[in-house]
Design a protein around this motif. Sequence first.
Motif, PDB file in Angstrom:
ATOM      1  N   MET A 121       0.826  -1.190   0.000  1.00  0.00           N
ATOM      2  CA  MET A 121       0.000   0.000   0.000  1.00  0.00           C
ATOM      3  C   MET A 121       0.869   1.253   0.000  1.00  0.00           C
ATOM      4  N   VAL A 122       2.054   1.116  -0.571  1.00  0.00           N
ATOM      5  CA  VAL A 122       2.976   2.235  -0.672  1.00  0.00           C
ATOM      6  C   VAL A 122       2.339   3.381  -1.447  1.00  0.00           C
ATOM      7  N   GLU A 123       1.554   3.039  -2.441  1.00  0.00           N
ATOM      8  CA  GLU A 123       0.915   4.056  -3.280  1.00  0.00           C
ATOM      9  C   GLU A 123      -0.127   4.870  -2.513  1.00  0.00           C
ATOM     10  N   PHE A 124      -0.680   4.286  -1.452  1.00  0.00           N
ATOM     11  CA  PHE A 124      -1.733   4.931  -0.671  1.00  0.00           C
ATOM     12  C   PHE A 124      -1.367   4.922   0.818  1.00  0.00           C
ATOM     13  N   PRO A 125      -0.403   5.739   1.230  1.00  0.00           N
ATOM     14  CA  PRO A 125       0.089   5.678   2.610  1.00  0.00           C
ATOM     15  C   PRO A 125      -0.972   6.012   3.661  1.00  0.00           C
ATOM     16  N   GLU A 126      -1.969   6.793   3.304  1.00  0.00           N
ATOM     17  CA  GLU A 126      -3.017   7.134   4.274  1.00  0.00           C
ATOM     18  C   GLU A 126      -3.863   5.913   4.623  1.00  0.00           C
ATOM     19  N   ILE A 127      -3.885   4.928   3.746  1.00  0.00           N
ATOM     20  CA  ILE A 127      -4.576   3.663   4.013  1.00  0.00           C
ATOM     21  C   ILE A 127      -3.566   2.620   4.481  1.00  0.00           C
ATOM     22  N   GLY A 128      -2.427   2.568   3.798  1.00  0.00           N
ATOM     23  CA  GLY A 128      -1.431   1.536   4.075  1.00  0.00           C
ATOM     24  C   GLY A 128      -0.852   1.586   5.469  1.00  0.00           C
ATOM     25  N   GLY A 129      -0.607   2.776   5.978  1.00  0.00           N
ATOM     26  CA  GLY A 129      -0.026   2.898   7.320  1.00  0.00           C
ATOM     27  C   GLY A 129      -0.915   2.300   8.400  1.00  0.00           C
ATOM     28  N   PRO A 130      -2.173   2.736   8.462  1.00  0.00           N
ATOM     29  CA  PRO A 130      -3.069   2.131   9.459  1.00  0.00           C
ATOM     30  C   PRO A 130      -3.294   0.636   9.243  1.00  0.00           C
ATOM     31  N   LEU A 131      -3.372   0.208   7.974  1.00  0.00           N
ATOM     32  CA  LEU A 131      -3.531  -1.225   7.720  1.00  0.00           C
ATOM     33  C   LEU A 131      -2.321  -2.003   8.211  1.00  0.00           C
ATOM     34  N   GLN A 132      -1.135  -1.463   7.989  1.00  0.00           N
ATOM     35  CA  GLN A 132       0.085  -2.131   8.450  1.00  0.00           C
ATOM     36  C   GLN A 132       0.097  -2.241   9.976  1.00  0.00           C
ATOM     37  N   ALA A 133      -0.352  -1.200  10.656  1.00  0.00           N
ATOM     38  CA  ALA A 133      -0.412  -1.247  12.121  1.00  0.00           C
ATOM     39  C   ALA A 133      -1.399  -2.317  12.592  1.00  0.00           C
ATOM     40  N   LEU A 134      -2.550  -2.387  11.932  1.00  0.00           N
ATOM     41  CA  LEU A 134      -3.522  -3.428  12.277  1.00  0.00           C
ATOM     42  C   LEU A 134      -2.935  -4.810  12.020  1.00  0.00           C
ATOM     43  N   GLY A 135      -2.282  -4.973  10.878  1.00  0.00           N
ATOM     44  CA  GLY A 135      -1.665  -6.261  10.559  1.00  0.00           C
ATOM     45  C   GLY A 135      -0.637  -6.677  11.591  1.00  0.00           C
ATOM     46  N   ALA A 136       0.171  -5.739  12.038  1.00  0.00           N
ATOM     47  CA  ALA A 136       1.172  -6.054  13.067  1.00  0.00           C
ATOM     48  C   ALA A 136       0.508  -6.496  14.363  1.00  0.00           C
ATOM     49  N   ALA A 137      -0.562  -5.821  14.736  1.00  0.00           N
ATOM     50  CA  ALA A 137      -1.283  -6.211  15.957  1.00  0.00           C
ATOM     51  C   ALA A 137      -1.852  -7.619  15.817  1.00  0.00           C
ATOM     52  N   LEU A 138      -2.410  -7.914  14.657  1.00  0.00           N
ATOM     53  CA  LEU A 138      -3.011  -9.235  14.449  1.00  0.00           C
ATOM     54  C   LEU A 138      -1.965 -10.337  14.369  1.00  0.00           C
ATOM     55  N   ARG A 139      -0.797 -10.023  13.842  1.00  0.00           N
ATOM     56  CA  ARG A 139       0.249 -11.043  13.720  1.00  0.00           C
ATOM     57  C   ARG A 139       1.008 -11.262  15.023  1.00  0.00           C
ATOM     58  N   TYR A 140       1.201 -10.218  15.806  1.00  0.00           N
ATOM     59  CA  TYR A 140       2.130 -10.320  16.933  1.00  0.00           C
ATOM     60  C   TYR A 140       1.509 -10.122  18.311  1.00  0.00           C
ATOM     61  N   ARG A 141       0.251  -9.721  18.390  1.00  0.00           N
ATOM     62  CA  ARG A 141      -0.299  -9.421  19.709  1.00  0.00           C
ATOM     63  C   ARG A 141      -1.666 -10.054  19.940  1.00  0.00           C
ATOM     64  N   THR A 142      -1.823 -11.285  19.474  1.00  0.00           N
ATOM     65  CA  THR A 142      -3.064 -12.004  19.760  1.00  0.00           C
ATOM     66  C   THR A 142      -2.730 -13.261  20.556  1.00  0.00           C
ATOM     67  N   THR A 143      -3.754 -13.949  20.974  1.00  0.00           N
ATOM     68  CA  THR A 143      -3.554 -15.195  21.722  1.00  0.00           C
ATOM     69  C   THR A 143      -3.414 -16.409  20.802  1.00  0.00           C
ATOM     70  N   LEU A 144      -3.594 -16.205  19.496  1.00  0.00           N
ATOM     71  CA  LEU A 144      -3.483 -17.318  18.550  1.00  0.00           C
ATOM     72  C   LEU A 144      -2.041 -17.792  18.453  1.00  0.00           C
ATOM     73  N   THR A 145      -1.866 -19.089  18.307  1.00  0.00           N
ATOM     74  CA  THR A 145      -0.522 -19.616  18.069  1.00  0.00           C
ATOM     75  C   THR A 145      -0.110 -19.268  16.632  1.00  0.00           C
ATOM     76  N   GLY A 146       1.158 -19.403  16.342  1.00  0.00           N
ATOM     77  CA  GLY A 146       1.620 -19.170  14.978  1.00  0.00           C
ATOM     78  C   GLY A 146       0.933 -20.083  13.985  1.00  0.00           C
ATOM     79  N   ARG A 147       0.777 -21.332  14.344  1.00  0.00           N
ATOM     80  CA  ARG A 147       0.096 -22.276  13.449  1.00  0.00           C
ATOM     81  C   ARG A 147      -1.360 -21.865  13.235  1.00  0.00           C
TER      82      ARG A 147
END
Length: 139
Positions: A1-27
Motif C-alpha cells: 500500500m505504498v501508493e496509498f500511505p493514508e490507508i497503508g499505514g493504518p492497515l500495516q499497524a492493524l496487521g502487526a497487531a493481528l500477527r504479533y499481539r493475539t492469543t493465537l498460536t503461529g500455526r
Amino acid sequence: MVEFPEIGGPLQALGAALRYRTTLTGREREIAILTVARCTASSFERYAHEAAGRAAGLDETELARLHAGTFVTADAREAAVAMFTAWAVDQPTLTGIDRITAQPLDRTSIAEVTALVGYYRILAQLMGLFDIGAPSDAS
C-alpha cells in the motif's frame, strides 16, 4: 500500500497487531490466513504465507490440504480455526457462530480470528483490484 500511505499505514499497524499481539498460536494464525487466501483466491497471500506457515510448523501435506480446502488436524483448536475462518469469509454477518466453533475457541479467539479474516480479505481485495499476484517465479 505504498501508493496509498493514508490507508497503508493504518492497515500495516492493524496487521502487526493481528500477527504479533493475539492469543493465537503461529500455526493457528497461519491456518486462518491460508484459509482466507484459498477462499479469496489470493495467490500473493498464499505465496507469502506458505513460507510463514512452514516457519510456524505447518508441513507440506498440511499446506497442500489448506490450499485444497481439505485441511485436517487432530488439534481441536486448529480444526476450529480452519472451520470458523472458512465460514466467516462467506458470512455477511456472524450470527450463529456457536454452531461453528463449539468448545475449542473462546470469545477472544473468535474475535481475533474474525479480525484476521477481515484484514486478510481487505488485502486480498486490494491485491485483486490492482492485479498483484504471486511472483512469476514462485513455485
